[in-house]
Scaffold this motif. Structure first.
Motif, mmCIF file in Angstrom:
data_model
loop_
_atom_site.group_PDB
_atom_site.id
_atom_site.type_symbol
_atom_site.label_atom_id
_atom_site.label_comp_id
_atom_site.label_asym_id
_atom_site.label_seq_id
_atom_site.Cartn_x
_atom_site.Cartn_y
_atom_site.Cartn_z
ATOM 1 N N CYS A 66 19.794 61.132 30.553
ATOM 2 C CA CYS A 66 19.713 62.568 30.219
ATOM 3 C C CYS A 66 19.715 63.394 31.504
ATOM 4 O O CYS A 66 18.905 63.161 32.406
ATOM 5 C CB CYS A 66 18.443 62.820 29.419
ATOM 6 S SG CYS A 66 18.155 64.557 29.042
ATOM 7 N N CYS A 68 18.816 66.364 32.004
ATOM 8 C CA CYS A 68 17.714 67.325 32.197
ATOM 9 C C CYS A 68 16.778 66.829 33.298
ATOM 10 O O CYS A 68 15.985 67.597 33.843
ATOM 11 C CB CYS A 68 16.948 67.547 30.900
ATOM 12 S SG CYS A 68 17.958 68.314 29.624
ATOM 13 N N ASP A 69 16.886 65.529 33.590
ATOM 14 C CA ASP A 69 16.242 64.952 34.775
ATOM 15 C C ASP A 69 14.755 65.274 34.947
ATOM 16 O O ASP A 69 14.317 65.647 36.052
ATOM 17 C CB ASP A 69 17.020 65.357 36.039
ATOM 18 C CG ASP A 69 18.184 64.392 36.296
ATOM 19 O OD1 ASP A 69 18.187 63.289 35.707
ATOM 20 O OD2 ASP A 69 19.087 64.751 37.075
ATOM 21 N N CYS A 70 14.013 65.129 33.887
ATOM 22 C CA CYS A 70 12.554 65.243 34.028
ATOM 23 C C CYS A 70 12.107 63.988 34.795
ATOM 24 O O CYS A 70 12.345 62.863 34.329
ATOM 25 C CB CYS A 70 11.897 65.301 32.647
ATOM 26 S SG CYS A 70 12.632 66.593 31.609
ATOM 27 N N PHE A 72 9.545 62.368 35.285
ATOM 28 C CA PHE A 72 8.582 61.422 34.711
ATOM 29 C C PHE A 72 9.167 60.591 33.581
ATOM 30 O O PHE A 72 8.495 59.741 33.012
ATOM 31 C CB PHE A 72 7.352 62.192 34.186
ATOM 32 C CG PHE A 72 7.707 63.469 33.459
ATOM 33 C CD1 PHE A 72 8.169 63.437 32.162
ATOM 34 C CD2 PHE A 72 7.620 64.694 34.106
ATOM 35 C CE1 PHE A 72 8.521 64.609 31.509
ATOM 36 C CE2 PHE A 72 7.967 65.878 33.453
ATOM 37 C CZ PHE A 72 8.425 65.836 32.148
ATOM 38 N N CYS A 73 10.436 60.844 33.227
ATOM 39 C CA CYS A 73 11.028 60.269 32.009
ATOM 40 C C CYS A 73 11.988 59.128 32.345
ATOM 41 O O CYS A 73 12.831 59.264 33.233
ATOM 42 C CB CYS A 73 11.764 61.384 31.257
ATOM 43 S SG CYS A 73 12.711 60.811 29.841
ATOM 44 N N PHE A 75 14.443 58.194 30.649
ATOM 45 C CA PHE A 75 15.820 58.547 30.263
ATOM 46 C C PHE A 75 16.513 59.406 31.334
ATOM 47 O O PHE A 75 17.730 59.565 31.291
ATOM 48 C CB PHE A 75 15.843 59.344 28.954
ATOM 49 C CG PHE A 75 15.207 58.663 27.775
ATOM 50 C CD1 PHE A 75 15.221 57.281 27.655
ATOM 51 C CD2 PHE A 75 14.602 59.396 26.771
ATOM 52 C CE1 PHE A 75 14.630 56.650 26.567
ATOM 53 C CE2 PHE A 75 14.011 58.786 25.675
ATOM 54 C CZ PHE A 75 14.020 57.403 25.572
ATOM 55 N N ALA A 76 15.747 60.007 32.231
ATOM 56 C CA ALA A 76 16.328 60.910 33.239
ATOM 57 C C ALA A 76 17.406 60.167 34.031
ATOM 58 O O ALA A 76 17.167 59.058 34.532
ATOM 59 C CB ALA A 76 15.235 61.417 34.174
ATOM 60 N N THR A 113 17.137 62.448 22.629
ATOM 61 C CA THR A 113 17.191 63.035 23.974
ATOM 62 C C THR A 113 17.747 64.460 23.827
ATOM 63 O O THR A 113 18.389 64.797 22.814
ATOM 64 C CB THR A 113 18.088 62.215 24.924
ATOM 65 O OG1 THR A 113 19.393 62.128 24.360
ATOM 66 C CG2 THR A 113 17.527 60.820 25.142
ATOM 67 N N ALA A 114 17.499 65.280 24.848
ATOM 68 C CA ALA A 114 17.796 66.714 24.734
ATOM 69 C C ALA A 114 19.271 67.001 24.441
ATOM 70 O O ALA A 114 19.601 67.990 23.782
ATOM 71 C CB ALA A 114 17.356 67.421 26.007
ATOM 72 N N ARG A 166 6.015 71.409 29.787
ATOM 73 C CA ARG A 166 5.366 70.363 30.547
ATOM 74 C C ARG A 166 4.802 70.892 31.861
ATOM 75 O O ARG A 166 5.266 71.923 32.382
ATOM 76 C CB ARG A 166 6.334 69.188 30.818
ATOM 77 C CG ARG A 166 6.525 68.252 29.611
ATOM 78 C CD ARG A 166 7.473 68.780 28.559
ATOM 79 N NE ARG A 166 8.749 69.187 29.093
ATOM 80 C CZ ARG A 166 9.790 68.332 29.259
ATOM 81 N NH1 ARG A 166 9.694 67.094 28.868
ATOM 82 N NH2 ARG A 166 10.943 68.774 29.742
ATOM 83 N N LEU A 175 14.597 71.977 33.529
ATOM 84 C CA LEU A 175 14.534 72.920 32.403
ATOM 85 C C LEU A 175 13.739 74.155 32.786
ATOM 86 O O LEU A 175 12.944 74.108 33.726
ATOM 87 C CB LEU A 175 13.886 72.225 31.201
ATOM 88 C CG LEU A 175 14.632 70.966 30.729
ATOM 89 C CD1 LEU A 175 13.834 70.236 29.678
ATOM 90 C CD2 LEU A 175 16.004 71.326 30.185
HETATM 91 S S1 SF4 Z 1 15.011 63.033 27.329
HETATM 92 FE FE1 SF4 Z 1 13.631 64.831 27.314
HETATM 93 S S2 SF4 Z 1 11.968 64.298 28.770
HETATM 94 FE FE2 SF4 Z 1 13.680 62.857 29.165
HETATM 95 S S3 SF4 Z 1 14.925 63.815 30.825
HETATM 96 FE FE3 SF4 Z 1 15.816 64.478 28.873
HETATM 97 S S4 SF4 Z 1 14.785 66.455 28.365
HETATM 98 FE FE4 SF4 Z 1 13.569 65.408 29.959
#
Ligand code: SF4
Length: 333
Positions: A66, A68-70, A72-73, A75-76, A113-114, A166, A175
């Protein structure tokens, strides 16, 4: 100011101010005063929810890097934990949801995912909804949405959503805080109930930041607030910042309860633990499939708890379990 006075103030029905929350967050987690705050939060949570805790259960309908590159995630994209994309078929989604229903989850959460296509999410949701009992509470955990999309979620049969601004949103994520807040307003306007949380807490977050976020969550009268610590994803930049102890998380769970109005019945924590429950958490999550805190593709083989194990953690902490649809997402508010 002292903790005895603040506990008294909370008992009289008042919500603690930001400065008062900062004071309680600044106490040593293993001090007698903090244990009293945890006991008061537990008492209040039990009073508000009749001594009965809830277990909600989440499955992910896709797994994808994803952008959005959070940080802590898992999936980033930037964390390079998962490189391929997979998604459930509608039939698989129905199987997961029905399993949760028969396990006794008080609400079933569908997460994506976003950037998962919204139309596809709605399509699968409608299929899931059709195969669940009418009274089963269905909740969406998706990215930021317009009012139009929020209304579509409501029409597809969702009672509510999980959504949070967050900690250090916009710095540790790509984000915008304003967009997150606007989505919360859109969900509420569409008639969806919103559950939220102070997350993901790490050792670097100051008491002022935590108190400000507690105050923000209280401001929109959520279905529940609470606190969740950050789980380090091995090998990532964020992992180097470390992790707070379960006891510190329990302290934040307790202080969050005292920062919410009594109209907020739920107080969550993640990941499930007895310390959180004795500090007044009355909501845990079970998880299957992809999980942003796990590096296993199927979290049931990793960090994920089951409905049954969550219920047993509550029992060990002297909580009874609510049976039936979630009160947090169905109450008159
Ligand atoms: S899946 Fe959600 S928490 Fe993980 S990077 Fe994407 S937006 Fe962020």
């Amino acid at each position: 100011m002292n903790s005895g006075e603040l506990i008294k103030k909370s008992r009289s029905g008042d919500v603690l101010s930001r400065n008062e929350l900062v004071y309680l967050l600044g106490l040593a987690p293993d001090s007698a005063e903090t244990y009293l705050v945890m006991a008061e939060s537990n008492r209040l949570s039990k009073e508000l929810s009749g001594g009965k805790a809830e277990v909600h259960a989440q499955f992910a309908i896709n797994l994808a890097p994803c952008s959005c590159d959070c940080l802590f995630c898992s999936f980033a994209k930037v964390n390079s934990v998962f490189t391929k994309t997979t998604e459930l078929t509608p039939e698989q989604a129905v199987t997961y949801a029905r399993q949760f229903e028969s396990d006794g989850a008080n609400a079933v959460f569908m997460m994506s995912t976003a950037q998962y296509p919204f139309e596809r999410f709605i399509e699968i949701s409608e299929e899931v909804r059709k195969h669940l009992r009418q009274e089963t509470t269905l909740i969406a955990n998706v990215g930021d949405q317009s009012l139009k999309n929020s209304t579509r979620l409501k029409t597809a049969g969702f009672s509510g959503v999980y959504h949070a601004v967050r900690l250090r949103e916009g710095q540790d994520t790509a984000l915008s805080v304003e967009k997150r807040k606007q989505s919360i307003r859109n969900f509420l306007e569409a008639g969806l109930l919103v559950g939220t949380c102070i997350e993901p807490v790490g050792p670097e977050h100051s008491n002022e930041e935590l108190a400000e976020m507690i105050e923000f969550t209280a401001s929109f009268n959520p279905s529940y607030s609470g606190a969740a610590r950050r789980i380090p994803i091995p090998g990532t930049v964020m992992a180097k910042r470390g992790v707070i102890s379960e006891l510190r998380m329990a302290q934040i769970v307790a202080v969050t309860r005292l920062g919410m109005p009594r109209s907020v019945m739920g107080n969550c924590t993640h990941e499930p633990c007895t310390l959180g429950a004795i500090a007044g958490a009355n909501l845990f999550w079970a998880e299957v499939g992809a999980n942003p805190r796990d590096i296993e593709e199927k979290t049931e083989k990793g960090r994920g708890e089951t409905v049954c194990s969550c219920q047993s953690i509550f029992h060990e902490s002297n909580w009874a379990i609510w049976s039936g649809p979630s009160r947090y997402y169905n109450g008159d508010r």
